[in-house]
Design a protein around this motif. Structure first.
Motif, PDB file in Angstrom:
ATOM      1  N   VAL A 280       0.202   7.826  10.517  1.00 26.93           N
ATOM      2  CA  VAL A 280      -0.165   6.501  10.027  1.00 26.93           C
ATOM      3  C   VAL A 280       1.027   5.742   9.446  1.00 26.93           C
ATOM      4  CG1 VAL A 280      -2.557   7.153   9.603  1.00 26.93           C
ATOM      5  CG2 VAL A 280      -0.874   7.427   7.768  1.00 26.93           C
ATOM      6  N   ARG A 281       2.142   6.422   9.209  1.00 28.04           N
ATOM      7  CA  ARG A 281       3.343   5.763   8.668  1.00 28.04           C
ATOM      8  C   ARG A 281       4.345   5.501   9.789  1.00 28.04           C
ATOM      9  NH1 ARG A 281       4.874   6.613   2.622  1.00 28.04           N
ATOM     10  NH2 ARG A 281       5.001   4.388   3.030  1.00 28.04           N
ATOM     11  N   ALA A 282       3.859   5.044  10.911  1.00 22.95           N
ATOM     12  CA  ALA A 282       4.702   4.876  12.092  1.00 22.95           C
ATOM     13  C   ALA A 282       5.518   3.598  12.077  1.00 22.95           C
ATOM     14  CB  ALA A 282       3.837   4.923  13.354  1.00 22.95           C
ATOM     15  N   PHE A 283       5.206   2.664  11.198  1.00 22.15           N
ATOM     16  CA  PHE A 283       5.891   1.373  11.189  1.00 22.15           C
ATOM     17  C   PHE A 283       6.865   1.280  10.014  1.00 22.15           C
ATOM     18  CE2 PHE A 283       2.816   0.404  14.299  1.00 22.15           C
ATOM     19  CZ  PHE A 283       3.233  -0.730  14.971  1.00 22.15           C
ATOM     20  N   ALA A 284       8.020   0.683  10.302  1.00 22.08           N
ATOM     21  CA  ALA A 284       9.040   0.495   9.271  1.00 22.08           C
ATOM     22  C   ALA A 284       9.855  -0.747   9.608  1.00 22.08           C
ATOM     23  CB  ALA A 284       9.945   1.721   9.176  1.00 22.08           C
ATOM     24  N   SER A 285      10.671  -1.164   8.654  1.00 22.40           N
ATOM     25  CA  SER A 285      11.582  -2.290   8.848  1.00 22.40           C
ATOM     26  C   SER A 285      13.006  -1.805   8.585  1.00 22.40           C
ATOM     27  CB  SER A 285      11.233  -3.448   7.907  1.00 22.40           C
ATOM     28  OG  SER A 285       9.961  -3.987   8.224  1.00 22.40           O
ATOM     29  N   PRO A 286      13.655  -1.242   9.616  1.00 21.71           N
ATOM     30  CA  PRO A 286      14.998  -0.674   9.416  1.00 21.71           C
ATOM     31  C   PRO A 286      15.990  -1.713   8.911  1.00 21.71           C
ATOM     32  CG  PRO A 286      14.090  -0.027  11.543  1.00 21.71           C
ATOM     33  CD  PRO A 286      13.182  -1.072  10.988  1.00 21.71           C
ATOM     34  N   GLY A 287      16.815  -1.297   7.975  1.00 18.78           N
ATOM     35  CA  GLY A 287      17.870  -2.165   7.474  1.00 18.78           C
ATOM     36  C   GLY A 287      17.471  -3.042   6.312  1.00 18.78           C
ATOM     37  N   SER A 288      16.184  -3.253   6.121  1.00 19.13           N
ATOM     38  CA  SER A 288      15.753  -4.142   5.037  1.00 19.13           C
ATOM     39  C   SER A 288      14.599  -3.577   4.226  1.00 19.13           C
ATOM     40  CB  SER A 288      15.348  -5.504   5.603  1.00 19.13           C
ATOM     41  OG  SER A 288      14.210  -5.377   6.441  1.00 19.13           O
ATOM     42  N   GLY A 289      13.770  -2.730   4.842  1.00 18.25           N
ATOM     43  CA  GLY A 289      12.568  -2.263   4.176  1.00 18.25           C
ATOM     44  C   GLY A 289      11.457  -3.291   4.263  1.00 18.25           C
ATOM     45  N   SER A 290      10.276  -2.914   3.838  1.00 18.85           N
ATOM     46  CA  SER A 290       9.130  -3.820   3.893  1.00 18.85           C
ATOM     47  C   SER A 290       9.298  -4.942   2.874  1.00 18.85           C
ATOM     48  CB  SER A 290       7.832  -3.055   3.632  1.00 18.85           C
ATOM     49  OG  SER A 290       7.846  -2.494   2.328  1.00 18.85           O
ATOM     50  N   LEU A 291       8.535  -6.025   3.113  1.00 14.72           N
ATOM     51  CA  LEU A 291       8.558  -7.154   2.173  1.00 14.72           C
ATOM     52  C   LEU A 291       7.807  -6.841   0.886  1.00 14.72           C
ATOM     53  CD1 LEU A 291       7.899 -10.350   4.330  1.00 14.72           C
ATOM     54  CD2 LEU A 291      10.034  -9.678   3.225  1.00 14.72           C
ATOM     55  N   GLY A 292       6.755  -6.035   1.013  1.00 16.81           N
ATOM     56  CA  GLY A 292       5.927  -5.730  -0.138  1.00 16.81           C
ATOM     57  C   GLY A 292       4.826  -4.768   0.252  1.00 16.81           C
ATOM     58  N   TRP A 293       3.782  -4.716  -0.562  1.00 17.61           N
ATOM     59  CA  TRP A 293       2.680  -3.812  -0.280  1.00 17.61           C
ATOM     60  C   TRP A 293       1.381  -4.417  -0.770  1.00 17.61           C
ATOM     61  CZ3 TRP A 293       5.750  -3.456  -4.501  1.00 17.61           C
ATOM     62  CH2 TRP A 293       5.151  -3.226  -5.732  1.00 17.61           C
ATOM     63  N   VAL A 294       0.274  -3.787  -0.340  1.00 18.37           N
ATOM     64  CA  VAL A 294      -1.051  -4.246  -0.733  1.00 18.37           C
ATOM     65  C   VAL A 294      -1.881  -3.026  -1.106  1.00 18.37           C
ATOM     66  CG1 VAL A 294      -1.722  -4.329   1.717  1.00 18.37           C
ATOM     67  CG2 VAL A 294      -3.128  -5.492   0.014  1.00 18.37           C
ATOM     68  N   ASP A 295      -2.655  -3.134  -2.169  1.00 24.10           N
ATOM     69  CA  ASP A 295      -3.522  -2.039  -2.590  1.00 24.10           C
ATOM     70  C   ASP A 295      -4.780  -2.619  -3.229  1.00 24.10           C
ATOM     71  OD1 ASP A 295      -2.694  -2.875  -5.121  1.00 24.10           O
ATOM     72  OD2 ASP A 295      -1.279  -1.221  -5.375  1.00 24.10           O
ATOM     73  N   ASP A 296      -5.532  -1.776  -3.925  1.00 23.26           N
ATOM     74  CA  ASP A 296      -6.785  -2.255  -4.512  1.00 23.26           C
ATOM     75  C   ASP A 296      -6.548  -3.199  -5.681  1.00 23.26           C
ATOM     76  OD1 ASP A 296      -5.733   0.037  -5.785  1.00 23.26           O
ATOM     77  OD2 ASP A 296      -7.631   0.382  -6.821  1.00 23.26           O
ATOM     78  N   VAL A 297      -5.338  -3.217  -6.211  1.00 22.12           N
ATOM     79  CA  VAL A 297      -5.021  -4.153  -7.292  1.00 22.12           C
ATOM     80  C   VAL A 297      -4.754  -5.543  -6.737  1.00 22.12           C
ATOM     81  CG1 VAL A 297      -3.393  -4.664  -9.167  1.00 22.12           C
ATOM     82  CG2 VAL A 297      -4.126  -2.301  -8.745  1.00 22.12           C
TER      83      VAL A 297
END
Length: 333
Positions: free
Chosen positions: A173-190
């Motif tokens: 399930v962790r198959a996606f990434a943004s090489p060189g920069s990382g993700s913009l952010g994240w989303v959770d129940d908060v």
């Protein structure tokens, strides 16, 4: 009053079904309709009023240019017709999700979010990731924080920019990434955790009308002693564009350079990307002589999307070079 959202379904693993819940690889992609995906996550009704439209229902490896045309046309029309529409969510197969996201980044000129989402496990699997991914994609599309960021990809709780994101693995399930920069952010129940977008966003093909027939743009892959007949065949077939997946920092072999140098006709519009998975391709002193342009930080598949749109727009090599250097996300550092 409930917020409104448009869900465009295109198929993929998120809509896949298998004969047994333990089967993660042997399944039929695009077996469920978009309204069934929505019904499977009743919690979405608490977030917004969501209308569903089925654009396609295919494995994303079988996505066609006509599906891209339909997506672009529908998103443009939906935003133009409904100022109160909060955003658009697109369910999509993961195999080519990053290409569609980049296409929409270059074409859709609106502050409202366009969020693409998929799954690595079919809907029938134990611990299917699609329902939570879809819920979180809707969270992002409805959020104030996502406005102005362009096309986004939401997978496994991570929020990725369209230009950088890529599928890095065949499973998990962790198959996606943004090489060189990382993700913009994240989303959770908060909630949605994103920095606010920094001002206006350049959309180079915002007014471009997409044709029924698209240019031929093959990708040529670099390797030890490459078959020069592949490049020769592209030139003989009058390909309008070529993307090289060069070795190292986008390097062509001596044999490939010789084919280009010896070609007597007009050369196609050509970009050099690399096969490394991350890192820029810089200008090389031979580029002008051979008719090449560096693709900057774009992967080969995303360089092809850019080249397709440039050809449809009728850009010259010089105009495409100026566009690349003027667009920070594309340009090399």
């Amino acid at each position: 009053m409930s917020r409104r959202l448009l869900l465009l379904a295109t198929g993929g693993t998120i809509a896949g079904q298998a004969s047994d819940p333990t089967r993660l690889n042997d399944y039929t992609a695009g077996a469920m309709a978009g309204d069934a995906l929505l019904a499977a996550v009743p919690q979405l009704q608490d977030l917004a009023t969501i209308s569903v439209e089925q654009v396609a229902n295919v494995d994303s490896a079988d996505l066609l240019f006509e599906h891209w045309r339909a997506l672009v046309a529908r998103i443009r029309a939906a935003f133009a017709a409904d100022p109160e529409l909060a955003g658009v969510v697109i369910t999509h197969g993961t195999n080519t999700l990053e290409e569609t996201a980049w296409l929409l980044e270059l074409l859709i000129d609106d502050l409202r979010p366009v969020v693409l989402v998929g799954a690595m496990r079919p809907a029938t699997a134990l611990s299917a990731d699609g329902p939570l991914n879809l819920f979180q994609a809707v969270q992002v599309a409805l959020s104030r924080e996502a406005r102005g960021h362009g096309a986004l990809v939401v997978m496994d709780g991570q929020i990725h920019a369209a230009q950088r994101v890529t599928k890095m693995a065949t499973q998990g399930v962790r198959a996606f990434a943004s090489p060189g920069s990382g993700s913009l952010g994240w989303v959770d129940d908060v909630g949605v955790h994103l920095p606010m977008a920094s001002g206006s966003r350049r959309v180079p093909f915002a007014e471009l009308a997409l044709p029924e027939q698209w240019p031929k743009v093959p990708i040529v892959y670099g390797c030890v002693e490459p078959e020069s007949l592949m490049l020769q065949a592209c030139l003989n077939a009058s390909a309008m564009g070529v993307v090289f997946t060069g070795t190292g920092a986008g390097q062509l072999s001596a044999a490939e350079r010789s084919v280009l140098q010896a070609w007597p006709g007009k050369r196609p519009l050509m970009l050099r990307a690399n096969r490394c998975g991350s890192g820029p391709v810089h200008h090389h002193y031979e580029d002008e002589r051979l008719g090449l342009l560096p693709a900057g930080n774009l992967s080969p598949q995303k360089a092809r999307v850019l080249l397709l749109l440039a050809l449809i727009a009728g850009l010259s090599r010089g105009e495409l070079a100026a566009m690349i250097s003027a667009t920070p996300l594309i340009a090399t550092p």
